[in-house]
Motif scaffolding. Structure first.
Motif, PDB file in Angstrom:
ATOM      1  N   GLU A 181     -10.279   2.422 -10.468  1.00  0.00           N
ATOM      2  CA  GLU A 181      -9.860   0.794 -10.771  1.00  0.00           C
ATOM      3  C   GLU A 181      -9.915   0.846 -12.177  1.00  0.00           C
ATOM      4  O   GLU A 181     -10.353  -0.281 -13.021  1.00  0.00           O
ATOM      5  CB  GLU A 181     -10.859  -0.199  -9.954  1.00  0.00           C
TER       6      GLU A 181
ATOM      7  N   GLN B 124       2.110   1.824  -3.550  1.00  0.00           N
ATOM      8  CA  GLN B 124       1.223   1.767  -4.695  1.00  0.00           C
ATOM      9  C   GLN B 124       1.240   3.093  -5.210  1.00  0.00           C
ATOM     10  O   GLN B 124       0.893   3.430  -6.259  1.00  0.00           O
ATOM     11  CB  GLN B 124      -0.319   1.289  -4.098  1.00  0.00           C
ATOM     12  N   SER B 125       1.176   4.208  -4.397  1.00  0.00           N
ATOM     13  CA  SER B 125       1.057   5.379  -5.031  1.00  0.00           C
ATOM     14  C   SER B 125       2.546   6.215  -5.054  1.00  0.00           C
ATOM     15  O   SER B 125       2.467   7.444  -5.589  1.00  0.00           O
ATOM     16  CB  SER B 125       0.196   6.288  -3.523  1.00  0.00           C
TER      17      SER B 125
ATOM     18  N   LYS C 234      -2.295   9.611  -9.820  1.00  0.00           N
ATOM     19  CA  LYS C 234      -2.401   8.008  -9.993  1.00  0.00           C
ATOM     20  C   LYS C 234      -2.029   7.289  -8.629  1.00  0.00           C
ATOM     21  O   LYS C 234      -1.083   7.587  -8.416  1.00  0.00           O
ATOM     22  CB  LYS C 234      -2.068   7.383 -11.135  1.00  0.00           C
ATOM     23  N   GLY C 235      -3.129   6.531  -8.273  1.00  0.00           N
ATOM     24  CA  GLY C 235      -2.659   5.946  -6.809  1.00  0.00           C
ATOM     25  C   GLY C 235      -3.825   5.846  -5.798  1.00  0.00           C
ATOM     26  O   GLY C 235      -5.060   5.707  -6.341  1.00  0.00           O
ATOM     27  N   TYR C 236      -3.724   5.967  -4.709  1.00  0.00           N
ATOM     28  CA  TYR C 236      -4.546   5.944  -3.563  1.00  0.00           C
ATOM     29  C   TYR C 236      -4.827   7.302  -2.872  1.00  0.00           C
ATOM     30  O   TYR C 236      -3.957   7.971  -2.931  1.00  0.00           O
ATOM     31  CB  TYR C 236      -4.071   4.898  -2.188  1.00  0.00           C
TER      32      TYR C 236
ATOM     33  N   TYR D 253       3.635  -0.578 -11.336  1.00  0.00           N
ATOM     34  CA  TYR D 253       2.867  -1.371 -10.436  1.00  0.00           C
ATOM     35  C   TYR D 253       3.486  -2.385  -9.323  1.00  0.00           C
ATOM     36  O   TYR D 253       4.757  -2.466  -9.447  1.00  0.00           O
ATOM     37  CB  TYR D 253       2.073  -2.500 -11.408  1.00  0.00           C
TER      38      TYR D 253
ATOM     39  N   THR E 117      -7.616   2.136  -6.517  1.00  0.00           N
ATOM     40  CA  THR E 117      -6.940   2.920  -7.187  1.00  0.00           C
ATOM     41  C   THR E 117      -7.641   3.966  -8.101  1.00  0.00           C
ATOM     42  O   THR E 117      -8.629   3.652  -8.560  1.00  0.00           O
ATOM     43  CB  THR E 117      -5.699   2.401  -7.989  1.00  0.00           C
TER      44      THR E 117
ATOM     45  N   GLU F 296       0.789  -1.315   0.102  1.00  0.00           N
ATOM     46  CA  GLU F 296       0.090   0.199   0.062  1.00  0.00           C
ATOM     47  C   GLU F 296       0.977   1.304  -0.006  1.00  0.00           C
ATOM     48  O   GLU F 296       0.488   2.197  -0.825  1.00  0.00           O
ATOM     49  CB  GLU F 296      -0.897  -0.083   1.318  1.00  0.00           C
TER      50      GLU F 296
END
Length: 615
Positions: free
Chosen positions: A493, A29-30, A580-582, A36, A508, A26
């Motif tokens: 997503e 991820q961002s 782009k991400g969380y 990825y 995401t 996590e």
């Protein structure tokens, strides 16, 4: 951050990391530096062992000897009248192979540049003593099977023919490259990637892959198989044994990867029924092959009957090797096309697979250089599709093609300028693209006689409109007239971009926009700015993105607003990929973006992108 790089994979550019915390994925991820990050999934074999004693090899030649349907087989005897095969290398990526089995030993691939058991990498390929292949599970040069699964698959592909013992493989002389990455407890995607890379590097143009897992999409494995496609490698994969629709929400991988060099295989029984355990899919699974009560070699000079799409897959791999031996000039794409174009159409696979048919070796080997002409009076297919676009996403539907009941294959191509997406099969296609533009969509349909027809149309995709006119202010906060038009939205997503969404912290996002810049501002230098309003019960918080794309607190004053991109020469259409991400916090957020001229004039969207974030 608790992560250590272990190794890298040249074909996909991916790396294997060891992490010491479940939160590391996590956290990374961002990170804008990382394309990825995903788990190193555990995968397993797809065969279901069965030790029942019954007459052998009905899948090759079925006379009803097991109580099934006469000719519910691959017509191997008829194919062998034309060719019994040749020394085509097939990589069996599995649990290993008993290379001492009397029905396999003469048909094992041998790395002639490697000296056995000298503990030296003689051929400098990075692997020591890899004479028959390699064991990636145990990291040594001995791919001996300790589970029986890979040996069973190998017997169906290349059991020695006409030797007076045991079974006969589809290709009597094919060479089995033993690549072990699975054990009794399964294996990892990282080891699978290494096995595929080895197969391609060492020259195998066909691999048989009777393994997988459900909903375990791996971008790294996808990229590896895609790279193998570029090297002319045909990847034949088991559809899965959970009895589920691979077109649905629970997909079996790697068979369900949307790649042109994959053949996904379902299992049929001795009566030409779809096996009760077999996965299927009108767009995700290509064809069926015998996979119930399949008798073949196992370790220890023995034989047994197994069930599974694992057993169906080597029938297809064997036919691919038989066809390649008979017509060596065929490319991997042509091998796939011939295998899929020559199936026996059977009711149980109608609407359940792309072709609606079961493998036929004789038709594949006997297939001419051109598709057979349609029977007299059969209408040629006519390609037709409709498109419903929303934002940067579009639903393409070819159900208006005719005659629909005779169409067995759909190929979609989407192009923009020099960019070209790979063809994607299926009567319907839903896809989202990453930028505004005019795209050419091409559909090719093929009927059950091999005749095809193509149609194309141009499609304009654009982000949602965020107000006809933008809001402009000068350095002193006074309103400024502007004709700039703003468009943008947030995709959750990988879905369509919308100006209002609700999502969770675990999903995401891709936030992007574009500005049709005021003609008076085109060519000027400007800073691109991105900021967001975040109301709370006690106050309204403001955030801005700095030039690293990292959110920073902002006091709301124009003079303190940081630039997201510095000194950009404004184009008539200015694209802005914001984030782009969380998202990091739950709540409600209004996102704005725009540009600031050197004289201090700030131009931003009048209507915001509105995001509701739940926990």
């Amino acid at each position: 951050m608790g992560a250590t790089s272990i190794e890298s994979f040249s074909s996909s550019g991916a790396e294997l990391w060891e992490i010491n915390s479940s939160t590391v994925i996590e956290q990374y991820q961002s990170d804008p530096r990382i394309e990825y990050i995903e788990p190193n999934y555990r995968v397993r074999t797809l065969g279901i062992p069965n030790d029942a004693d019954f007459p052998k090899l009905w899948g090759m030649h079925n006379e009803g000897q097991t109580g099934g349907k006469v000719d519910a087989d691959i017509d191997a005897l008829e194919a062998w009248d034309i060719s019994t095969g040749g020394e085509v290398v097939v990589a069996v990526i599995d649990t290993g192979v008993d290379y001492n089995h009397p029905d396999l030993t003469t048909n094992m691939w041998v790395n002639t540049k490697e000296i056995p058991n000298n503990n030296v990498d003689d051929d400098k390929n990075g692997y020591v003593d890899d004479v028959y292949g390699y064991d990636f599970a145990n990291k040594d040069g001995d791919p001996m099977d300790d589970v029986d699964h890979g040996t069973h698959c190998s017997g169906t592909i290349a059991g020695a023919g006409n030797n007076g013992i045991g079974v006969t493989g589809v290709n009597w002389q094919a060479k089995i490259m033993a690549l072990k990455f699975l054990g009794a407890g399964g294996g990892s995607t990282a080891d699978a990637i290494k096995a595929v890379d080895y197969a391609v590097k060492m020259g195998a143009k066909i691999s048989s892959n009777s393994w997988g897992c459900t909903n375990c999409y791996s971008q790294a494995l996808y990229d590896t198989i895609k790279a193998a496609d570029a090297q002319g490698h045909l990847f034949i994969a088991a559809a899965g044994n959970s009895g589920e629709n691979n077109d649905g929400s629970r997909k079996g991988y790697p068979a369900s990867y949307d790649l042109p060099n994959i053949i996904a295989v379902a299992a049929t029984d001795h009566a030409d029924n779809l096996a009760s355990f077999s996965n299927y899919g009108k767009t995700a699974v290509d064809l069926g092959a015998p996979g119930v009560d399949i008798y073949s070699t196992i370790s220890g000079n023995s034989y047994a009957s197994f069930n599974g799409t694992s057993m169906a897959t080597p029938h297809v791999s064997g036919v691919a090797a038989l066809l390649k031996a008979h017509k060596p000039a065929l490319t991997h794409s042509e091998l796939k096309e011939r295998i899929l174009s020559t199936v026996d159409l059977i009711p149980s696979l109608d609407g359940k697979t792309v072709t609606g048919g079961r493998l036929n070796a004789h038709k594949a080997v006997n297939y001419g250089d051109q598709p057979p002409p349609p029977p007299p009076g059969t209408p040629a297919p006519k390609a037709c599709f409709t498109a419903v676009a929303k934002g940067l996403c579009v639903l393409l539907d070819a159900s208006c093609s005719s005659p629909l009941e005779q169409i067995t294959g759909y190929g979609w191509t989407i192009t923009e300028s020099k960019r070209k997406d790979l063809p994607i099969g299926g009567e319907q296609l839903f896809t989202c693209l990453n930028k505004t533009g005019t795209y050419t969509v091409t559909l090719t349909v093929k009927d059950n006689t091999g005749v095809s027809n193509t149609v194309s149309a141009n499609l304009r995709l654009k982000l949602p409109r965020l107000g006809r006119r933008a809001t402009g202010t000068d350095r002193d906060g006074n309103a400024v007239h502007t004709t700039s038009i703003f468009e943008g939205g947030v995709s959750v997503e990988g879905g369509e971009h919308q100006e209002q969404v609700t999502q969770s912290l675990r999903e995401t996002v891709d936030v992007r926009g574009e500005v049709e810049v005021d003609s008076a501002h085109v060519g000027q230098y400007a800073d691109i700015v991105v900021f967001a309003e975040f109301p709370t019960p006690t106050e309204t918080l403001w955030f801005m993105l700095d030039d690293q794309g990292i959110p920073q607190r902002w006091d709301g004053k124009p003079e303190t607003l940081l630039a997201f991109k510095h000194n950009v020469v404004l184009e008539s259409i200015q694209e802005i990929a914001m984030y782009k991400g969380y998202f990091l916090l739950p709540g409600y957020m209004r996102v704005y973006f725009g540009y600031r001229l050197q004289d201090g004039t700030l131009v931003r969207n009048g209507e915001s992108i509105n995001v509701t974030i739940t926990e």
